[in-house]
Motif scaffolding. Structure first.
Motif, PDB file in Angstrom:
ATOM      1  N   ALA A   1      45.492  50.738  32.199  1.00  0.00           N
ATOM      2  CA  ALA A   1      44.230  50.875  32.919  1.00  0.00           C
ATOM      3  C   ALA A   1      43.762  49.530  33.444  1.00  0.00           C
ATOM      4  O   ALA A   1      43.283  49.422  34.581  1.00  0.00           O
ATOM      5  N   GLU A   2      43.928  48.475  32.624  1.00  0.00           N
ATOM      6  CA  GLU A   2      43.512  47.154  33.089  1.00  0.00           C
ATOM      7  C   GLU A   2      44.383  46.700  34.248  1.00  0.00           C
ATOM      8  O   GLU A   2      43.911  46.031  35.171  1.00  0.00           O
TER       9      GLU A   2
ATOM     10  N   VAL B   1      40.960  44.413  46.988  1.00  0.00           N
ATOM     11  CA  VAL B   1      39.635  44.200  47.572  1.00  0.00           C
ATOM     12  C   VAL B   1      39.437  42.742  47.966  1.00  0.00           C
ATOM     13  O   VAL B   1      38.899  42.428  49.018  1.00  0.00           O
TER      14      VAL B   1
ATOM     15  N   GLU C   1      43.152  48.254  37.383  1.00  0.00           N
ATOM     16  CA  GLU C   1      41.943  47.606  37.885  1.00  0.00           C
ATOM     17  C   GLU C   1      42.275  46.279  38.534  1.00  0.00           C
ATOM     18  O   GLU C   1      41.697  45.907  39.547  1.00  0.00           O
ATOM     19  N   LYS C   2      43.204  45.551  37.947  1.00  0.00           N
ATOM     20  CA  LYS C   2      43.564  44.260  38.512  1.00  0.00           C
ATOM     21  C   LYS C   2      44.164  44.455  39.909  1.00  0.00           C
ATOM     22  O   LYS C   2      43.862  43.715  40.838  1.00  0.00           O
TER      23      LYS C   2
ATOM     24  N   PHE D   1      43.517  46.825  41.935  1.00  0.00           N
ATOM     25  CA  PHE D   1      42.414  47.168  42.830  1.00  0.00           C
ATOM     26  C   PHE D   1      41.642  45.925  43.223  1.00  0.00           C
ATOM     27  O   PHE D   1      41.297  45.731  44.391  1.00  0.00           O
ATOM     28  N   GLU D   2      41.364  45.074  42.260  1.00  0.00           N
ATOM     29  CA  GLU D   2      40.622  43.844  42.550  1.00  0.00           C
ATOM     30  C   GLU D   2      41.377  42.977  43.537  1.00  0.00           C
ATOM     31  O   GLU D   2      40.797  42.424  44.470  1.00  0.00           O
TER      32      GLU D   2
ATOM     33  N   ARG E   1      36.729  49.657  26.501  1.00  0.00           N
ATOM     34  CA  ARG E   1      38.061  50.228  26.249  1.00  0.00           C
ATOM     35  C   ARG E   1      38.718  49.587  25.060  1.00  0.00           C
ATOM     36  O   ARG E   1      39.291  50.254  24.192  1.00  0.00           O
TER      37      ARG E   1
ATOM     38  N   LEU F   1      33.560  42.840  40.813  1.00  0.00           N
ATOM     39  CA  LEU F   1      33.572  42.964  42.270  1.00  0.00           C
ATOM     40  C   LEU F   1      32.183  43.218  42.814  1.00  0.00           C
ATOM     41  O   LEU F   1      31.379  43.924  42.217  1.00  0.00           O
TER      42      LEU F   1
END
Lengths: 84, 489
Positions: free
Chosen positions: A70-71, A81, A74-75, A77-78, B254, B477
C-alpha cells in the motif's frame, strides 16, 4: 486519483479474497477431507495446530506485506503527481 | 492474596488516571490524546483495550465447553484487525473524523445518518460493556469471597475515576501497560501448568467430538456466521476506532494496525492451551468462564498455585478495567458530542449514562450466557451496521445518505432483535436458535444489499469527489480536500 483508489482497492480486495479463501475454505476443507481432521503433527491434532497456532503468524505476515504494498502504491502516486 | 492483586491493579489504574489529569487540558486531548502517541505504544494500547474479559477468560471457557470449533473466535477477533487494516485503516484516519458518527457525517453530509450512527455506537458499547461488568461480579465473588453484586460497581467506579481524570491520554498509558500485564499474567502461569501436565505424564484428550471441528451442518452454519461476524465486526467497534485516530497520519495508522496484529497473535496463542488443560483437569466446572482461574489451584496447589491465581486475577481485572474504560470513553464521547453540548464538561456528564446503564442491567440480569458469547453478539451488531457503512463509504462513490440510513436501520433492527431474543431465551437447540444466536451470516449481506439498493435510487452528497480525495491520498500532497472539520473541537 481514481487510478490510485483503484489500485489500492485491488490490493485490499486481493488480501481480503486470500483471507476469505483461507478462512472460509478451512472449515469446508476439514469437513470434506476427514483424514485432515484427524491428522496429527508432533502429537497434536492438525486442526488445533492450524487454528490455534499457525494462523496468527500468517495474519501478521499478510498484514505487513499489505502495508509495504500500500505504501508503494502511494509513493507511485506521489511521484506521478509531483512530476506534473 | 487475590484481594491484594485486585487492589493493586485498581490503585495502579487510578494513579495513572490522576497523573493523566495534569496532562489533559483541551477537549482534543481529552478525546483523542492529541495524536502524539508512537505506533508501538499505540498498538500496545489498542491491544490492551481490545483484550477484554472475553479474551482473557472467555475464550478458554468456551473452548473447554465447545471444543475445536470455538477456536474460530479468537482467530476472528485477530483477523478482524487484518480486515480493518486492509479496508479501513488509512482512509478512516485521513477522514479527520474522531468518531464513527463524525465519519458518517463527513462522508454522507447528513445529520440523520450521524444521529443513527451515534445511537448504534451507544448500543454496541452497552452490549459490550454488559458482559464485562457481569463477569467482573462473578470473578470477584469467586476469587475473594465478595458478594456477587460488588464486582461490577467496583470496576465501574475505577473506570469512572480514571476516565474523568484524564480522558483519552491517561488511558493510552494505562492501556499500553495493561496489554503487557495481561500477556504476562496469562503466559507465566501457563509455563508452570504445562510443567505440571508433563509431570503428570502428558495425558491426551480422548473426547473426539470435542477435539474435532465441524461436526454437523448446523455447526457449519454457526462457524461461518461466527467467522463473518468477528472478521467484519471489529472495524465498527467504538473503542477500536476511537483509539485509531490517535495516529499522526494514514501511514502511521496502517503500521500501528499491523503491529496490533502481531501483539494480538502473541496473546491468542495462549487461551486455547488453557481450554485444553481445562478439558483434562477441570471438565466438571459449571461456570466455564472460570477455568483460567481454577487451573493453578487444581494442577499446582499450595503457595505457587495461590500466587499464580492472584496473577491471573490481576490480569482478569486489568481486562475488565481496560476494555470498560475504552468503551466508556467512546460511548461517553458520542453522548457528549451528539446529545449534549460537546466539550469537556459534557463528556464528563455523559460518563454517567455511558457506564450507568450497563451497570444497572448487569446487576439486574442474571448472567445467562458466557461472556464470549455476549461479546460475539456485539460483534454481530457492529458487523451488520458499521461494516457496510465503512466499506461502502470508503470505496464506493455511490453510497448515499438515504442508502446508508436504510442499511443502518435494517441491520441494526434485525440484529438487535436476534440479540434480544437470544439473551431472553438462552441458548437453544435447532436451526432457529442457531440462526438467531449467530445472525451475522444473514444480517450482514442483507444490510449490504439494502445500502447498495437504496443508494442507487437516491442522490449523492455534494462533496463526494473531494471527500474521496481526502480519504485516499497521502497527506503530504497539496490537493483540494474540502474544508470539513469535526464538530466543536
Amino acid at each position: 486519483m481514481s487510478a490510485l483508489v483503484r489500485s489500492q482497492l485491488r490490493l485490499s480486495l486481493f488480501v481480503c479474497t486470500l483471507l476469505a479463501l483461507l478462512v472460509g475454505g478451512l472449515p469446508l476443507l476439514l469437513l470434506l477431507v476427514p483424514p485432515l481432521r484427524e491428522a496429527r503433527l508432533l502429537g497434536l491434532p492438525l486442526p488445533w495446530l492450524l487454528l490455534a497456532g499457525a494462523v496468527y503468524p500468517v495474519f501478521a505476515g499478510l498484514g505487513w506485506w499489505y502495508v509495504r504494498q500500500a505504501e508503494r502504491n502511494e509513493k507511485d502516486f506521489e511521484d506521478l503527481v509531483e512530476r506534473r | 492474596m487475590n484481594l491484594a492483586a485486585v487492589t493493586l491493579v485498581a490503585v495502579a489504574t487510578l494513579l495513572a488516571g490522576f497523573y493523566g489529569l495534569r496532562l489533559s487540558r483541551t477537549t482534543s486531548d481529552f478525546y483523542v490524546a492529541s495524536r502524539t502517541v508512537s505506533p508501538l505504544a499505540n498498538a500496545s494500547a489498542i491491544g490492551g483495550e481490545y483484550l477484554s474479559a472475553a479474551s482473557f477468560l472467555g475464550v478458554a471457557g468456551l473452548v473447554l465447553a465447545g471444543g475445536a470449533d470455538l477456536l474460530w473466535l479468537p482467530v476472528g477477533w485477530t483477523g478482524g484487525y487484518l480486515v480493518l487494516l486492509v479496508l479501513v485503516s488509512a482512509p478512516l484516519r485521513r477522514s479527520g473524523a474522531y468518531t464513527l458518527p463524525d465519519f458518517a457525517e463527513a462522508r454522507l453530509e447528513s445529520m440523520a445518518v450521524r444521529r443513527t450512527a451515534s445511537l448504534l455506537v451507544v448500543l454496541i458499547g452497552w452490549l459490550y460493556l454488559l458482559p464485562q461488568l457481569q463477569t467482573a461480579g462473578r470473578v470477584l465473588a469467586g476469587m475473594t469471597g465478595a458478594p456477587p453484586w460488588a464486582g461490577g460497581p467496583l470496576v465501574a467506579a475505577v473506570v469512572v475515576i480514571g476516565v474523568l481524570g484524564g480522558g483519552m491520554r491517561s488511558i493510552t498509558l494505562v492501556q499500553a501497560f495493561q496489554y503487557w500485564l495481561k500477556l504476562t499474567a496469562l503466559a507465566v502461569p501457563l509455563v508452570f501448568l504445562l510443567a505440571a501436565w508433563r509431570r503428570d505424564g502428558a495425558p491426551g484428550i480422548d473426547d473426539q467430538a470435542w477435539l474435532l471441528p465441524v461436526t454437523g451442518d448446523q455447526q457449519l452454519y454457526s462457524t461461518y456466521s461466527l467467522i463473518l461476524a468477528t472478521f467484519l465486526g471489529t472495524m465498527g467497534l467504538p473503542h477500536v476506532l476511537v483509539r485509531f485516530y490517535t495516529n499522526p497520519d494514514g501511514r502511521a495508522a496502517r503500521r500501528t494496525t499491523a503491529f496490533v496484529l502481531v501483539l494480538l497473535g502473541m496473546f491468542y496463542l495462549l487461551p486455547a492451551v488453557y481450554g485444553a488443560l481445562g478439558k483434562l483437569y477441570a471438565a466438571d466446572l459449571a461456570d466455564t468462564d472460570g477455568v483460567v482461574l481454577e487451573l493453578p489451584r487444581r494442577l499446582l496447589g499450595g503457595l505457587l498455585g495461590e500466587a499464580l491465581t492472584a496473577l491471573l486475577t490481576a490480569g482478569a481485572f486489568a481486562a475488565f478495567l481496560s476494555t470498560s474504560s475504552g468503551l466508556t470513553v467512546s460511548v461517553a464521547g458520542v453522548i457528549g458530542q451528539d446529545l449534549l453540548r460537546g466539550g469537556v464538561r459534557s463528556f464528563r456528564a455523559a460518563t454517567v449514562p455511558a457506564l450507568g446503564v450497563p451497570l444497572v442491567l448487569a446487576l439486574l440480569l442474571p448472567a445467562s450466557l458466557p461472556v464470549a458469547t455476549m461479546v460475539g453478539m456485539a460483534f454481530a451488531l457492529s458487523a451488520s451496521t458499521f461494516c457496510p457503512l465503512l466499506v461502502l463509504g470508503i470505496w464506493w462513490r455511490g453510497l448515499t445518505a438515504a442508502g446508508a440510513l436504510a442499511g443502518l436501520l435494517t441491520g441494526g433492527a434485525l440484529t438487535g432483535a436476534a440479540v434480544v431474543w437470544t439473551v431472553a431465551a438462552g441458548q437453544g437447540e435447532g436451526w432457529a436458535a442457531a440462526l438467531l444466536a449467530q445472525p451475522g451470516a444473514w444480517t450482514v449481506p442483507l444490510t449490504f444489499l439494502v445500502m447498495v439498493g437504496v443508494s442507487r435510487r437516491t442522490a449523492r452528497p455534494a462533496g463526494v469527489a473531494r471527500t474521496m480525495v481526502r480519504l485516499h491520498t497521502p497527506e503530504g500532497l497539496r490537493l483540494d480536500r474540502g474544508d470539513w472539520r469535526p464538530r466543536r473541537v
